[in-house]
Design an enzyme around this catalytic site. Structure first.
Site, PDB file in Angstrom:
ATOM      1  N   HIS B  73      43.904  39.135  55.923  1.00 49.10           N
ATOM      2  CA  HIS B  73      42.816  39.537  55.028  1.00 49.10           C
ATOM      3  C   HIS B  73      42.698  38.557  53.876  1.00 49.10           C
ATOM      4  O   HIS B  73      43.693  38.040  53.392  1.00 49.10           O
ATOM      5  CB  HIS B  73      42.976  40.975  54.533  1.00 49.10           C
ATOM      6  CG  HIS B  73      44.195  41.231  53.691  1.00 49.10           C
ATOM      7  ND1 HIS B  73      44.184  41.090  52.322  1.00 49.10           N
ATOM      8  CD2 HIS B  73      45.447  41.631  54.029  1.00 49.10           C
ATOM      9  CE1 HIS B  73      45.386  41.404  51.853  1.00 49.10           C
ATOM     10  NE2 HIS B  73      46.177  41.730  52.859  1.00 49.10           N
ATOM     11  N   ASP B  75      40.832  39.255  51.059  1.00 48.77           N
ATOM     12  CA  ASP B  75      40.675  39.906  49.750  1.00 48.77           C
ATOM     13  C   ASP B  75      42.062  40.080  49.125  1.00 48.77           C
ATOM     14  O   ASP B  75      43.080  40.036  49.827  1.00 48.77           O
ATOM     15  CB  ASP B  75      39.983  41.260  49.879  1.00 48.77           C
ATOM     16  CG  ASP B  75      40.754  42.251  50.735  1.00 48.77           C
ATOM     17  OD1 ASP B  75      41.230  41.839  51.829  1.00 48.77           O
ATOM     18  OD2 ASP B  75      40.927  43.412  50.333  1.00 48.77           O
ATOM     19  N   GLU B 141      40.790  44.833  52.890  1.00 42.96           N
ATOM     20  CA  GLU B 141      42.089  45.443  53.179  1.00 42.96           C
ATOM     21  C   GLU B 141      42.644  46.191  51.973  1.00 42.96           C
ATOM     22  O   GLU B 141      43.185  47.289  52.109  1.00 42.96           O
ATOM     23  CB  GLU B 141      43.093  44.365  53.639  1.00 42.96           C
ATOM     24  CG  GLU B 141      44.308  44.934  54.363  1.00 42.96           C
ATOM     25  CD  GLU B 141      45.448  45.372  53.442  1.00 42.96           C
ATOM     26  OE1 GLU B 141      46.312  46.132  53.908  1.00 42.96           O
ATOM     27  OE2 GLU B 141      45.475  44.966  52.253  1.00 42.96           O
TER      28      GLU B 141
HETATM   29 ZN   LIG Z   1      48.145  42.433  52.502  1.00 37.37          ZN
END
Ligand SMILES: [Zn+2]
Ligand SMILES: [Zn+2]
Lengths: 451, 451
Positions: B73, B75, B141
């Site tokens: 992820h 983010d 996430e």
């Molecule tokens: Zn993580």
């Protein structure tokens, strides 16, 4: 002997002038600076503002008369129209049913203006005032009466020196129709119990199951304080509770109180006892323990997988005669530490008493009460309820301890006046009859054979 | 058979280009829009902003090769210099000890840039890529992976159709020196239990002792859920916990873990077990129950004599194989209602399961794990720890359930990387060796004899 003719004249004068008296109450309600929070020392910016004045005054100084101290407070709870009031809270109105609605009408401007009206009525009727009156009207009651205790101690041997008895008018009838005299209040011991474990809040997924959780420990401790039916489990705490005598039990039978009133006050039927007498006894003359809440645990709406590192539980015990706050503190601390040790946790506990106040009980056979009781019979044609209260009115104990004189709680308003709520009211009839009651009470005192 | 010469060449290429790779991570850390809260749909004004894109990509399409899906992820958690960072969180720096410090360096930009570097290293070294690679990099996430599950279900038979195994790099080594493969996660059932009594909060002085207090009921119920030493008391809940086998117990003996590390992580020595093995077993393979807090009770600092009218307790149970969330829900609800009935309270209870997630466990003898284990031996000259985790990584279960393929958690960073904390870091050596590890893992997969 009470001069009945003089009293009849006094009553007539009060009746005739009642619109003026109502107008004075309206003026008092309208004074916005009476909201103590606006002028008190508790302002948000930490600026130390001046405390509102405590008003002391003496009316009469005749060594042949008794000296009676009356207490009231001119500060009120905050009130905003937006809170849900049906009328502007500081513009007192009278409803068609004769209710005087406004913030402070009943708590506690009605009584203090009532005392002043009582003096004026004697002047108007040209009747000799039966006692020396001393007033003590404060402006910080709704904020913990800051400054009052110091003043009372300081003036105990000066301004308050000749006081023979005290009358406080700052509570309410038990119900809606029958006056009462109040002779007892519960005390309180307030505690916080902190359980500390990890140095910081943890994630319950990563650490749950491997560390002693402070919240679990606290919940187990709290569950050992009181049963769901209200029985206090702390070893020894109930030992000092005065036994219920037959005479005392008898007194409960005539009280104006019904469970249905209580159910509507609490908006549920979740009362523990199915009868009025046990209910009032557990409100007034037995201790109780309330778990107020927990600081440091997750308390917001929603959900968070936090394992709190330190939680602080708050609870309090209401005390009754002959419980002593210091003794209760010892018992509570020992019990909590013993029970904590049994948990086998590696966390640490600390117990702190935040506040302790003794229970208060007065002798209801004292001439101060007899006079008030006789006065109630004169005005209301019935014997007053003899009540106690479950909460505390700290100034009561302060006066009793500092002056060592009998203290009487003589309420003016009814049980449904809604002090501290929206649409606070004082019935016009309670106000007018209350002024007469104050007068009759003082005349009864003047004629009673005491000591 | 793995081509050892090709791998040696790959390693050299990675070593030679490592400064470029670090520079790319620095660029990734610097992209401020990677903070999902800034672009996610959860903005404060209720405006429905677009979700950040889920990046899907395919590298290679050879029917003779295995297809591996890698997840990461882009983010990150919010970060402000004022939070206490020693350097600007989005300007990645390298410390003299070779730590790459910046928000997202380890969670989870290091791994996702690592996969891209791994492809590029093959190109630079002119080595054939050993598998078909599919990527799935999301940007929500840290906000519950909103939108991901829908996409995975929708694409299960399309984009994800040919996937043979899944590799997720979004967790951490158990300790600081030894790599691990993670094959299990606990599930969770989260609950709220509301006890309602009076229609409004009451004054504890006036009503304490006469009404059934919701807080007392809740405390008693909560005390019956779990002991201070972590044993769950809910009837039947422990029955489905998989028995510990000798083989499994054996695996715990070689793990890189010490109680002293745990003590410094929790900043206290309040662990329940005095040995590493039981501690890890209770984190990973036994259920736990945490009491998170109580909504509606007094939770602020200070003291308030309130008797709360309605309190809502929050708790959660971490699930392990073979516990099933639906079965646990049934048991919890029945137990709470049975125990509540025993309290004899007139209050009412409601129990709600807020969220349920199954535990996840993979077969660590699957070729996906064998390949990863061999790769670790190649790069780190030791067998990896086989670990589980106490928390959950929901996407793991999502991939396993939607694709029905083996899922491997292959971490890049160390146990002390400080994901979600200030001064988050990824050691340069973990980054560089991690890129090699990814490469070796894919080559091992290509050569393994499966099915
Ligand atoms: Zn993580
Ligand atoms: Zn008052």
């Amino acid at each position: 002997m009470v001069n009945d003719t003089a009293l009849e004249t006094l009553y007539k004068t009060v009746d005739q002038n009642q619109d003026d008296y109502v107008e004075r109450l309206r003026e008092a309600v309208a004074i916005p600076r009476y909201e103590a929070r606006d002028i008190g020392c508790h302002d948000m910016d930490g600026v130390n503002l001046q405390l509102p004045p405590i008003i002391l005054g003496t009316y009469g100084n005749d060594p042949n008369k008794k000296t009676i101290l009356v207490y009231g407070h001119y500060d009120v709870q905050p009130a905003l129209l937006e809170d849900g009031w049906d009328s502007k809270p500081f513009d007192m109105i009278e409803t068609p049913k004769g209710q005087l609605v406004g913030r402070g009408a009943s708590d506690d401007k009605g009584p203090i203006i009532g005392w002043l009206n009582c003096i004026e009525a004697h002047q108007n009727a040209d009747i000799e005032f039966p006692v020396n009156l001393k007033i003590c009207f404060e402006g910080m009651e709704e904020n913990g009466s800051e400054g009052l205790e110091e003043l009372i101690s300081k003036e105990a041997d000066k301004y308050f020196k000749d006081v023979d008895a005290v009358c406080i008018s700052d509570n309410y009838w038990l119900g809606m129709t029958k006056p009462c005299l109040t002779y007892g209040l519960r005390g309180i011991c307030a505690y916080k119990v902190a359980i500390s474990g990890p140095g910081k809040d943890l994630h319950s997924g990563v650490f749950g199951g491997t560390v002693h959780e402070p919240m679990t420990d606290l919940i187990h401790l709290f569950s050992k304080l009181v049963t769901p039916s209200g029985k206090i489990l702390i070893t020894g705490v109930n030992d000092d509770v005065a036994l219920l005598t037959d005479a005392e039990n008898q007194m409960y039978k005539s009280l104006e109180f019904s469970l249905s009133e209580l159910h509507s006050a609490i908006e549920s039927k979740t009362t523990i006892f199915d009868n009025e007498i046990e209910t009032l006894q557990h409100r007034w003359r037995y201790p109780s323990l309330t778990l107020h809440g927990i600081e440091g645990a997750f308390s917001s709406p929603g959900f968070k997988t936090v394992l709190p590192a330190k939680v602080t539980g708050k609870f309090s015990i209401r005390l009754v005669p002959n419980m002593d706050p210091n003794r209760v503190n010892e018992l509570v601390e020992k019990y909590l530490k013993d029970e904590f040790a049994k948990l086998g946790s590696k966390n640490t506990i600390s117990v702190e008493c935040l506040h302790g106040a003794k229970p208060w009980i007065a002798n209801p056979n004292h001439w101060n009460y007899v006079a008030a009781s006789n006065a109630v019979e004169r005005i209301f044609k019935c014997k007053p309820d003899l009540t106690r209260e479950g909460g505390s009115i700290p100034v009561t104990l302060t006066f009793q301890d500092a002056l060592n004189k009998n203290v009487l709680l003589l309420p003016m308003g009814r049980g449904d006046d809604g002090a501290h709520s929206i649409n606070e009211k004082l019935d016009r009839s309670n106000y007018v009859q209350g002024i007469k009651l104050f007068g009759a009470y003082l005349h009864e005192i003047a004629s009673c054979k005491d000591e």
